[in-house]
Design a protein around this motif. Structure first.
Motif, PDB file in Angstrom:
ATOM      1  N   ILE A   9       0.845  -1.204   0.000  1.00 32.60           N
ATOM      2  CA  ILE A   9       0.000   0.000   0.000  1.00 32.60           C
ATOM      3  C   ILE A   9       0.882   1.257   0.000  1.00 32.60           C
ATOM      4  CG2 ILE A   9      -1.655   1.347   1.371  1.00 32.60           C
ATOM      5  CD1 ILE A   9      -2.859  -1.419   2.232  1.00 32.60           C
ATOM      6  N   ILE A  89      -2.722  -9.858   1.366  1.00 31.32           N
ATOM      7  CA  ILE A  89      -3.783  -9.424   2.274  1.00 31.32           C
ATOM      8  C   ILE A  89      -4.124 -10.530   3.268  1.00 31.32           C
ATOM      9  CG2 ILE A  89      -6.246  -8.795   2.426  1.00 31.32           C
ATOM     10  CD1 ILE A  89      -5.853  -7.474  -0.398  1.00 31.32           C
ATOM     11  N   VAL A 106      -9.037  -3.149   0.054  1.00 38.30           N
ATOM     12  CA  VAL A 106      -7.651  -2.759  -0.246  1.00 38.30           C
ATOM     13  C   VAL A 106      -7.534  -2.352  -1.711  1.00 38.30           C
ATOM     14  CG1 VAL A 106      -5.259  -3.564  -0.391  1.00 38.30           C
ATOM     15  CG2 VAL A 106      -6.678  -4.188   1.582  1.00 38.30           C
ATOM     16  N   GLN A 109      -8.928   1.014  -2.045  1.00 36.50           N
ATOM     17  CA  GLN A 109      -7.979   1.980  -1.498  1.00 36.50           C
ATOM     18  C   GLN A 109      -6.859   2.274  -2.502  1.00 36.50           C
ATOM     19  OE1 GLN A 109      -6.254   0.661   2.206  1.00 36.50           O
ATOM     20  NE2 GLN A 109      -4.802   2.347   2.284  1.00 36.50           N
TER      21      GLN A 109
END
Length: 143
Positions: A9, A89, A106, A109
């Motif tokens: 991320i 994840i 995710v 995001q």
């Protein structure tokens, strides 16, 4: 070896250009542990993906809490990278943690919604659902 999802991320936040992001996704796919050839089975195939995708799972009972371990593969380099993110994840989490996590959040995001086809988005949903089902299935005998 795949970096933790938090690192993935952070790296995505540093890369603004989508061509570079896709290069990073493919790099993650190459970094993923290989799925043994005998695990490329119909049983491990994820249906609903545009490309061929295989997910293998096993239940580890050693340690403090039981954990689910995942390996995956795809015949497409970009999809293999998406599989790698999904594995980052969920891999190594306890079944209850997996069920409480929505991997698709995710991907939202990371802004994949605007940058992948509807077929690939459907494939991500299929992978996420498969991982959730596997966690419940593998945990059932232990409960």
């Amino acid at each position: 070896m795949l970096p933790p999802i938090a690192t993935i991320i952070e790296n995505f936040e540093l890369i603004e250009d989508w061509e570079e992001r896709y290069s990073y996704v493919m790099e993650l796919g190459r970094a993923m542990a290989p799925l043994p050839a005998d695990r490329h089975s119909e049983e491990n195939r994820v249906h609903g993906c545009e490309s061929q995708v295989w997910l293998d799972s096993r239940f580890e009972t050693g340690g403090e809490r039981p954990r689910v371990r995942f390996l995956g593969d795809s015949d497409s380099s970009i999809t293999r990278g998406l599989v790698a993110i999904m594995i980052a994840i969920y891999d190594g989490k306890a079944p209850d943690e997996i069920v409480a996590t929505n991997g698709l959040d995710v991907f939202k995001q990371l802004d994949f919604g605007n940058h992948i086809s509807s077929k690939r988005a459907g494939g991500l949903r299929a992978m996420n659902e498969r991982i959730q089902r596997e966690a419940l299935r593998l945990a059932a005998p232990a409960q």
